[in-house]
Design an enzyme around this catalytic site. Structure first.
Site, PDB file in Angstrom:
ATOM      1  N   HIS A 146      65.635  72.828 -49.287  1.00 54.23           N
ATOM      2  CA  HIS A 146      65.323  72.663 -47.867  1.00 54.23           C
ATOM      3  C   HIS A 146      64.115  71.757 -47.679  1.00 54.23           C
ATOM      4  O   HIS A 146      63.394  71.470 -48.626  1.00 54.23           O
ATOM      5  CB  HIS A 146      65.061  74.029 -47.225  1.00 54.23           C
ATOM      6  CG  HIS A 146      63.785  74.660 -47.678  1.00 54.23           C
ATOM      7  ND1 HIS A 146      63.678  75.368 -48.855  1.00 54.23           N
ATOM      8  CD2 HIS A 146      62.544  74.660 -47.130  1.00 54.23           C
ATOM      9  CE1 HIS A 146      62.437  75.798 -48.998  1.00 54.23           C
ATOM     10  NE2 HIS A 146      61.716  75.371 -47.966  1.00 54.23           N
TER      11      HIS A 146
ATOM     12  N   ASP B 251      60.510  71.018 -45.257  1.00 58.29           N
ATOM     13  CA  ASP B 251      59.528  71.572 -44.322  1.00 58.29           C
ATOM     14  C   ASP B 251      59.164  70.476 -43.324  1.00 58.29           C
ATOM     15  O   ASP B 251      58.769  69.378 -43.724  1.00 58.29           O
ATOM     16  CB  ASP B 251      58.230  71.961 -45.056  1.00 58.29           C
ATOM     17  CG  ASP B 251      58.373  73.218 -45.904  1.00 58.29           C
ATOM     18  OD1 ASP B 251      59.443  73.846 -45.893  1.00 58.29           O
ATOM     19  OD2 ASP B 251      57.376  73.552 -46.578  1.00 58.29           O
TER      20      ASP B 251
ATOM     21  N   HIS C  71      56.045  73.252 -39.228  1.00 58.65           N
ATOM     22  CA  HIS C  71      56.114  74.504 -39.998  1.00 58.65           C
ATOM     23  C   HIS C  71      54.716  75.115 -40.149  1.00 58.65           C
ATOM     24  O   HIS C  71      54.545  76.327 -40.093  1.00 58.65           O
ATOM     25  CB  HIS C  71      56.725  74.189 -41.366  1.00 58.65           C
ATOM     26  CG  HIS C  71      56.916  75.358 -42.281  1.00 58.65           C
ATOM     27  ND1 HIS C  71      57.305  76.608 -41.843  1.00 58.65           N
ATOM     28  CD2 HIS C  71      56.776  75.461 -43.623  1.00 58.65           C
ATOM     29  CE1 HIS C  71      57.406  77.420 -42.879  1.00 58.65           C
ATOM     30  NE2 HIS C  71      57.076  76.766 -43.965  1.00 58.65           N
TER      31      HIS C  71
ATOM     32  N   HIS D  49      49.997  72.833 -48.023  1.00 59.20           N
ATOM     33  CA  HIS D  49      50.923  72.523 -46.926  1.00 59.20           C
ATOM     34  C   HIS D  49      50.200  71.758 -45.808  1.00 59.20           C
ATOM     35  O   HIS D  49      50.716  70.783 -45.282  1.00 59.20           O
ATOM     36  CB  HIS D  49      51.543  73.799 -46.350  1.00 59.20           C
ATOM     37  CG  HIS D  49      52.770  74.249 -47.069  1.00 59.20           C
ATOM     38  ND1 HIS D  49      52.755  75.148 -48.099  1.00 59.20           N
ATOM     39  CD2 HIS D  49      54.081  73.911 -46.909  1.00 59.20           C
ATOM     40  CE1 HIS D  49      53.984  75.360 -48.532  1.00 59.20           C
ATOM     41  NE2 HIS D  49      54.818  74.620 -47.823  1.00 59.20           N
TER      42      HIS D  49
ATOM     43  N   GLU E  71      61.681  71.402 -50.900  1.00 58.13           N
ATOM     44  CA  GLU E  71      61.498  72.527 -51.823  1.00 58.13           C
ATOM     45  C   GLU E  71      62.856  73.052 -52.268  1.00 58.13           C
ATOM     46  O   GLU E  71      63.877  72.801 -51.647  1.00 58.13           O
ATOM     47  CB  GLU E  71      60.684  73.629 -51.122  1.00 58.13           C
ATOM     48  CG  GLU E  71      59.276  73.154 -50.780  1.00 58.13           C
ATOM     49  CD  GLU E  71      58.506  74.051 -49.815  1.00 58.13           C
ATOM     50  OE1 GLU E  71      57.274  74.078 -49.901  1.00 58.13           O
ATOM     51  OE2 GLU E  71      59.135  74.709 -48.959  1.00 58.13           O
TER      52      GLU E  71
HETATM   53 ZN   LIG Z   1      59.731  75.613 -46.914  1.00 58.93          ZN
END
Ligand SMILES: [Zn+2]
Length: 221
Positions: free
Chosen positions: A61, A63, A67, A171, A183
């Site tokens: 997936h 981000d 997020h 992040h 990820e």
């Molecule tokens: Zn993620």
């Protein structure tokens, strides 16, 4: 360059996506994968039909910056230039615990995207239980990726950040600089060199992330 059929012949395309299925590890406390049949031909239905329930951060997936509250860019607004991009696979399977700046220095010259192959590659696809001690980036590595103007970074376990690191600095640093994070890749069968990365998250309005199909096209073979 004119793209030929040969460029896309199947033996040049490597699937680096994890298969969404029952038993796949997910982040503790998040919604795990469930596929539910809503209609079946075998039971008199006109077709086979299902619905899925899942965290958007399961399996392979991306981000979106939103997020972690970095700007308002949600997943449908991620530019295609960060999703179809030349990428280098780095073999970091020797690294224990955290990938630091020194593990990346001198290895990113002339590239826009990097995929980090760690000792966790293959764990998700093998349906191993969630591993809290997965290899991740430390703050110095995140800083170096930003300094090097990397557009997209991918890793093979469920987070670029260590398990429950306070305030999620990795992040924030990456998403704050609009570095796309991918990820949950499966890089276990991939040789460390340069490829064309194609990672296509579902175009979900307003979402913090989305499951994606990710492939590498090997132009050197
Ligand atoms: Zn993620």
């Amino acid at each position: 360059m004119i793209l030929s059929l040969e460029t896309f012949s199947p033996d040049r395309i490597i699937d680096i996506s994890v298969t969404l299925r029952q038993g796949l590890a997910c982040w503790p406390g998040e919604e795990y994968w469930q596929l539910e049949s809503t209609q079946q031909i075998a039971k008199g239905g006109s077709c086979n039909l299902s619905r899925a329930t899942m965290s958007l951060h399961m399996g392979t997936h991306v981000d979106a910056p939103w997020h972690f509250g970095e700007g308002d860019r949600t997943v449908e607004a991620i530019p295609l230039s960060q999703l179809v991009i030349g990428a280098r696979v780095l073999d970091l399977t020797h690294v224990e615990a955290a990938i630091g700046r020194s593990d990346l220095e001198g290895k990113l010259d002339g590239i826009q995207a990097v995929l980090l192959k760690t000792s966790d590659s293959g764990r998700l696809e093998a349906l191993e239980p969630f591993n809290r001690d997965f290899v991740h980036l430390d703050e110095s590595a995140a800083e170096y990726l930003v300094e090097q103007n990397i557009s997209t970074v991918g890793i093979d376990y469920l987070s670029v950040e260590g398990y429950h690191v306070e305030n999620a600095p990795v992040h924030h640093r990456l998403l704050g600089a609009e570095v796309l994070i991918v990820e949950g890749l499966d890089l276990s069968g991939v040789e460390a060199r340069d490829y064309l990365l194609v990672v296509l998250p579902l175009k979900i309005e307003g979402a913090d992330g989305a499951p994606a199909r990710a492939i590498l096209i090997d132009s050197d073979r």
